[in-house]
Design a protein around this motif. Sequence first.
Motif, PDB file in Angstrom:
ATOM      1  N   TYR A  45      49.405  37.114  48.197  1.00  0.00           N
ATOM      2  CA  TYR A  45      49.690  38.553  48.273  1.00  0.00           C
ATOM      3  C   TYR A  45      51.186  38.813  48.088  1.00  0.00           C
ATOM      4  N   LYS A  51      45.436  45.675  48.017  1.00  0.00           N
ATOM      5  CA  LYS A  51      45.823  45.810  49.420  1.00  0.00           C
ATOM      6  C   LYS A  51      44.594  45.751  50.330  1.00  0.00           C
ATOM      7  N   TYR A  75      43.295  42.195  50.458  1.00  0.00           N
ATOM      8  CA  TYR A  75      44.208  41.375  51.263  1.00  0.00           C
ATOM      9  C   TYR A  75      43.961  41.587  52.750  1.00  0.00           C
ATOM     10  N   LEU A  92      42.931  35.888  46.227  1.00  0.00           N
ATOM     11  CA  LEU A  92      42.572  37.159  46.863  1.00  0.00           C
ATOM     12  C   LEU A  92      41.222  37.686  46.391  1.00  0.00           C
TER      13      LEU A  92
END
Length: 269
Positions: A260, A221, A224, A209
């Motif tokens: 994730y 987040k 991602y 990521l």
Amino acid sequence: MSWLGKMIGGTIGFALGGPLGAVAGAAFGHTFVDKKEKAYLSSRPNIHGSGFQRPGSQQYGSQDTLSSNEEAQLVFFTAAFSMLAKICKADGAVTENEISAIDTFMKRDLQLDFNSQQTAQNIFRQAVHSSESFDAFALQFYSVFRSQPRIIELMMDVLLRVSAADGSISSREETMLLSATRIFNYSDTDYARLKSKYVKETNKYYNVLKCDESASNEEIKKQYRKLVTEYHPDKIESKGLPEEFIKFANDKFKEIQEAYDHIKKERRL
């Protein structure tokens, strides 16, 4: 790959030129480069220069020509196996582990059929013995894909994977890989994170990521969502790559999802 049938059939009217054209021409048994080779050589910059002037096309009175998408596919295909050849030969000989890694790349990632595998192997063999350098192949690849960072990252990914097939990356292999990062304008941070996927397992999911373990939940987040958007199958497909390479990109998309999911579970998000 529609362009492959044209190449094998000898009906192609487009000539790549440059080092990739020379390798492809030898692999397919066609004469792709002629006057264009001189034009390419005169336009090659220093790898730290501002750009690369792409040579034009030339017709040879053939029955068919490549579309712009097919041209890009041919460049990607030829560049991938040409650069892999130079990486594998960096230490003097191609090892069994490296051959196995390339075989896996062809069959599992790209899902090439038998004829396409033979073509890739021909390109690889021609590039191993080519007098052209790794940098020359990388420069021509970058001239076509310079505005597509996700495609460049996919190329760096497979170069690193094969380089690390023996369990480590040698100094000579590292020199070529770092040269690629300069030519591709690929950041040192991204390179370090991508490399860590293959030389160590620590922080594997965070590296996928492109985040540090210290990143906040919101930062993770956000990153991602950014990567999922960039590697979405529809977006990659719009770049005009063949189905085999789209499959490779889709695997990257799945890898992002899995990373994730692992971090979410670990952090109880």
